[in-house]
Design a protein around this motif. Structure first.
Motif, PDB file in Angstrom:
ATOM      1  N   TRP A 188       0.850  -1.204   0.000  1.00 33.07           N
ATOM      2  CA  TRP A 188       0.000   0.000   0.000  1.00 33.07           C
ATOM      3  C   TRP A 188       0.882   1.250   0.000  1.00 33.07           C
ATOM      4  O   TRP A 188       0.675   2.158  -0.809  1.00 33.07           O
ATOM      5  CB  TRP A 188      -0.907  -0.047   1.223  1.00 33.07           C
ATOM      6  N   LEU A 191       2.454   2.204  -3.336  1.00 35.32           N
ATOM      7  CA  LEU A 191       1.593   2.511  -4.483  1.00 35.32           C
ATOM      8  C   LEU A 191       2.093   3.737  -5.245  1.00 35.32           C
ATOM      9  O   LEU A 191       2.519   4.729  -4.642  1.00 35.32           O
ATOM     10  CB  LEU A 191       0.162   2.797  -4.011  1.00 35.32           C
ATOM     11  N   THR A 194      -3.431   4.847  -8.097  1.00 34.93           N
ATOM     12  CA  THR A 194      -4.593   4.311  -7.385  1.00 34.93           C
ATOM     13  C   THR A 194      -5.206   3.114  -8.115  1.00 34.93           C
ATOM     14  O   THR A 194      -5.833   2.255  -7.490  1.00 34.93           O
ATOM     15  CB  THR A 194      -5.673   5.390  -7.196  1.00 34.93           C
ATOM     16  N   PHE A 197      -4.462  -0.436  -6.841  1.00 37.70           N
ATOM     17  CA  PHE A 197      -4.908  -0.861  -5.517  1.00 37.70           C
ATOM     18  C   PHE A 197      -5.643  -2.204  -5.575  1.00 37.70           C
ATOM     19  O   PHE A 197      -5.432  -3.079  -4.731  1.00 37.70           O
ATOM     20  CB  PHE A 197      -5.799   0.217  -4.897  1.00 37.70           C
ATOM     21  N   LYS A 293      -4.232   7.026  -0.428  1.00 33.14           N
ATOM     22  CA  LYS A 293      -3.386   6.151  -1.232  1.00 33.14           C
ATOM     23  C   LYS A 293      -2.253   6.969  -1.838  1.00 33.14           C
ATOM     24  O   LYS A 293      -2.509   8.024  -2.455  1.00 33.14           O
ATOM     25  CB  LYS A 293      -4.208   5.492  -2.341  1.00 33.14           C
TER      26      LYS A 293
END
Length: 339
Positions: A188, A191, A194, A197, A293
């Motif tokens: 996470w 990242l 997005t 995800f 995120k």
């Protein structure tokens, strides 16, 4: 389907006579059938061939329309013109400032041209008969193009009872103690986009709601359901531009723009703007989360509402552009009203 077409027609007509204001989706639940079963027996409705990518590529010929995508607890209605749909395998895209869709064609099984009074639409359904996407003509639509499209894709079989089948929509969660929590949290934090995800959730066997519990510190914060409405009221008052994502199994529909006229009607919280309407059933929201995120452009913040089964009902973001950091006014309205 347990009923013959005739007996179901009779039951539906009787139910409509007794409940003239009930929507077809709710009537189907009361009669123990799917919405598509009821659409299929409508005398004025026309079954279409299951050539859904080809049909979607021609929606642009209709001009101005209203696109509708919903789940059990949220409805997304957006007016505009479709640009040509593009497909990569079972995944499709329609992208323009007005009509912005992500299409998952493995959930598209039945299609109809529907006539309700003088209201014309194209309606598409999953194999269990649940609606995945609808396209309604408006006063500005090209009716001749609509008739041409129907003539091109009309099925040779009309009035035939549908062969629907159940779809397992349950969400199975792996126990938290069987998850590589440290690996998940690091992925996470690493990242860059997005859109990646979902891949992390899949790789670690984590459900979306479970991810809220297991998130890195500070990256998923539960807030009250009432806060969601307060934030949207702040969005309206401050004239902010946001993104609203609502999906079915076959389509995610996105609005990018303002959300100005807000109205509470019973349990439904509504946005009622000229080109965009949202209907959100507040009493079905089990939890709301502020989610952060990382991306190559910095942190992206969303509001995510879940139902009691762990399904995402709706997601909200600030209006974004690639390679541009997230808007500070979006972050501020969340800070000011999230409790």
């Amino acid at each position: 389907m347990e009923h013959t077409t005739l007996s179901l027609k009779e039951q539906y007509q009787q139910y409509r006579n007794e409940n003239p204001k009930v929507r077809i989706r709710d009537a189907a639940k009361q009669l123990g059938v799917s919405e598509a079963d009821l659409v299929a027996i409508g005398d004025a409705n026309i079954a279409l061939q299951p050539k859904f990518p080809e049909i979607l590529k021609e929606i642009k010929t209709l001009g101005h329309v209203m696109a509708l995508t919903r789940n059990d607890y949220a409805v997304h209605e957006r007016q505009g013109t479709y640009t040509k749909a593009s497909f990569n395998g079972h995944v499709g895209l329609v992208v323009n400032p007005d009509i912005d869709l992500r299409l998952f064609m493995n959930a598209w099984h039945f299609g109809f041209a529907v006539l309700e009074g003088d209201r014309r639409s194209l309606q598409f359904f999953d194999k269990d008969g649940a609606a995945v996407h609808k396209i309604y003509l408006t006063e500005r639509s090209d009716i001749q193009a609509y008739e041409t499209l129907i003539a091109t894709y009309k099925s040779s079989e009309q009035g035939v009872p549908l062969q629907t089948a159940a779809v397992d929509k349950s969400i199975t969660e792996t126990p938290d103690n069987e998850i590589d929590t440290d690996g998940f949290r690091q992925a996470w934090l690493n990242l860059q986009d997005t859109h990646h995800f979902f891949g992390i959730l899949r790789d670690f066997g984590v459900s979306r709601r479970q991810a809220m519990r297991l998130a890195p510190d500070g990256h998923a914060t539960q807030i009250s359901v009432a806060s969601l409405k307060r934030i949207l009221e702040g969005v309206s008052e401050r004239n902010l531009e946001i993104m609203v994502f609502i999906g079915s199994r076959g389509c995610i529909q996105i609005h990018t723009g303002k959300a100005k006229k807000l109205l509470q009607t019973g349990p439904w919280f509504n946005v009622l703007d000229p080109e965009f309407n949202m209907h959100l059933r507040e009493d079905a929201i089990q939890s709301v989360w502020v989610v952060k995120k990382p991306t190559e452009d910095g942190i992206v913040t969303s509001l995510e509402a879940f139902d009691s089964d762990g399904n995402v009902i709706v997601q909200f973001f600030g209006k974004r552009k690639p390679r541009v950091p997230e808007r500070e006014d979006w972050r501020q309205v969340i800070t000011d009203f999230a409790k």
